[in-house]
Design a protein around this motif. Structure first.
Motif, PDB file in Angstrom:
ATOM      1  N   LEU A   1      46.014  29.297  31.577  1.00 19.27           N
ATOM      2  CA  LEU A   1      46.026  29.276  30.562  1.00 19.27           C
ATOM      3  C   LEU A   1      45.639  28.179  29.617  1.00 19.27           C
ATOM      4  CD1 LEU A   1      49.750  31.238  30.338  1.00 19.27           C
ATOM      5  CD2 LEU A   1      47.586  31.979  30.014  1.00 19.27           C
ATOM      6  N   ARG A   2      46.029  27.091  29.999  1.00 21.23           N
ATOM      7  CA  ARG A   2      45.418  25.073  29.593  1.00 21.23           C
ATOM      8  C   ARG A   2      44.424  25.083  29.318  1.00 21.23           C
ATOM      9  NH1 ARG A   2      47.776  20.821  33.451  1.00 21.23           N
ATOM     10  NH2 ARG A   2      46.228  21.797  34.670  1.00 21.23           N
ATOM     11  N   ALA A   3      43.207  25.742  30.687  1.00 23.42           N
ATOM     12  CA  ALA A   3      41.766  25.420  30.300  1.00 23.42           C
ATOM     13  C   ALA A   3      41.144  26.357  29.548  1.00 23.42           C
ATOM     14  CB  ALA A   3      41.126  26.261  31.603  1.00 23.42           C
ATOM     15  N   ALA A   4      41.903  27.665  28.825  1.00 20.24           N
ATOM     16  CA  ALA A   4      41.247  28.176  27.828  1.00 20.24           C
ATOM     17  C   ALA A   4      41.717  28.183  26.561  1.00 20.24           C
ATOM     18  CB  ALA A   4      42.101  29.820  27.939  1.00 20.24           C
TER      19      ALA A   4
ATOM     20  N   TYR B   1      43.465  37.464  26.045  1.00 19.28           N
ATOM     21  CA  TYR B   1      44.368  36.745  27.197  1.00 19.28           C
ATOM     22  C   TYR B   1      43.262  36.767  28.600  1.00 19.28           C
ATOM     23  CZ  TYR B   1      46.788  39.737  24.659  1.00 19.28           C
ATOM     24  OH  TYR B   1      47.875  40.835  23.709  1.00 19.28           O
ATOM     25  N   PRO B   2      43.474  34.839  28.492  1.00 18.59           N
ATOM     26  CA  PRO B   2      42.814  34.725  29.595  1.00 18.59           C
ATOM     27  C   PRO B   2      43.423  35.053  31.206  1.00 18.59           C
ATOM     28  CG  PRO B   2      43.317  32.960  28.706  1.00 18.59           C
ATOM     29  CD  PRO B   2      44.040  34.282  27.629  1.00 18.59           C
ATOM     30  N   LEU B   3      44.637  35.389  31.439  1.00 23.16           N
ATOM     31  CA  LEU B   3      45.254  36.410  32.594  1.00 23.16           C
ATOM     32  C   LEU B   3      44.663  37.969  32.921  1.00 23.16           C
ATOM     33  CD1 LEU B   3      48.550  34.314  33.216  1.00 23.16           C
ATOM     34  CD2 LEU B   3      46.341  33.409  33.304  1.00 23.16           C
ATOM     35  N   GLY B   4      43.988  38.092  32.000  1.00 21.73           N
ATOM     36  CA  GLY B   4      43.969  39.683  31.685  1.00 21.73           C
ATOM     37  C   GLY B   4      45.251  40.443  32.175  1.00 21.73           C
TER      38      GLY B   4
END
Length: 294
Positions: free
Chosen positions: A271-274, A220-223
């Protein structure tokens, strides 16, 4: 003398304005003639159609419906007036949950989508209708309304095909950034053959559609888990403001306040960076399509 500041062109006002403009054009009236016949100024009607009216008079809406000979549209338009009034101080958020608005809301989104100059979409739950292959769409429709008639099935298919033309047309196709969660591609719809076709369809989308896959390995890139959203950008010359569309089961949310739009932009950027690169995403889509065929 300073130029007066126009009120924010919030979503209910914009939707109301679009309906009134379309009804006027269908009835064959110019702005000047329509305004004269309801005893209002042309500038007043023009601001109303652009979603820039400050105070919206119920009497004007009733008079326009009578002039355009569409009395059946009045209840829905008055709902929009009420929504516009209640939305005056919230900076552009509109929550729709009344019976007439479900269809009207869909029409609003399609209208916005068709006039957008760029779409930025994140789907962690399902393949968006705009990018669905025919068999995948049909499998979902059969579950959504199993008793649909042949005419209803054909209508839905035509709506999907017409919407998809904005990304498939040869002249000025709309550029799209599409971010798809791997969960969407692992949740089988319609069986292995249908899923293989859908994944291949995503991999084969035209060059104006950039597809990135957010794999399970990113966690979960955003936590937190965020829901689906689409950012719609428009030609500045039209006066349309960037808008975020958040789809819900009972109703949809629209944001056009700059702070909210920028928040969604930064969220998408993280999100795109992940996600995988576009090239690696295509390879992954084709690999998963082959797995479904086995």
């Amino acid at each position: 003398m300073p130029t007066p500041t126009l009120p924010p062109s919030t979503i209910p006002r914009r939707q109301l304005g679009r309906y009134l403009r379309d009804l006027r054009q269908e009835a064959g009236y110019s702005i000047a003639n329509a305004a004269r016949l309801i005893e209002r100024g042309a500038g007043t009607l023009q601001r109303l159609e652009k979603g820039q009216a400050g105070r919206i008079r119920t009497l004007d809406i009733k008079a326009l419906c009578q002039l355009y000979e569409v009395p059946e549209k009045l209840p829905m338009l008055l709902e929009l007036v009420q929504a516009a009034d209640s939305n005056a101080g919230d900076g552009g958020l509109w929550w729709q949950e009344y019976s007439d608005a479900i269809r009207a809301d869909f029409e609003l989104y399609v209208s916005l989508e068709s006039s957008a100059t760029k779409l930025t979409t994140f789907r962690p739950d399902i393949v968006s209708r705009l990018f669905q292959a025919a068999n995948y769409a049909r499998a979902l429709d059969d579950l959504f309304e199993p008793g649909a008639t042949a005419e209803q099935i054909e209508h839905r298919a035509n709506v999907r095909i017409n919407r998809q033309r904005i990304i498939t047309r040869k002249r000025n196709p709309v550029p799209v950034e599409l971010l798809v969660d791997e969960l969407v591609l692992r949740r089988a719809v319609g069986g292995p053959r249908v899923m293989a076709g859908q994944l291949t369809h995503l991999a084969d989308l035209p060059a104006n559609v950039t597809v990135r896959l957010l794999p399970f390995t990113t966690g979960y890139p955003l936590g937190v888990a965020t829901g689906p959203f689409t950012i719609l950008d428009f030609d500045e010359a039209t006066g349309e403001m960037p808008t975020v569309f958040v789809e819900g089961f009972r109703g949809n949310m629209y944001y056009d306040k700059a702070e909210a739009v920028n928040h969604f932009r930064s969220t998408f950027a993280r999100l795109r960076a992940a996600a995988l690169s576009p090239a690696d995403s295509k390879h992954a889509l084709r690999r998963m399509a082959r797995e479904y065929k086995q």
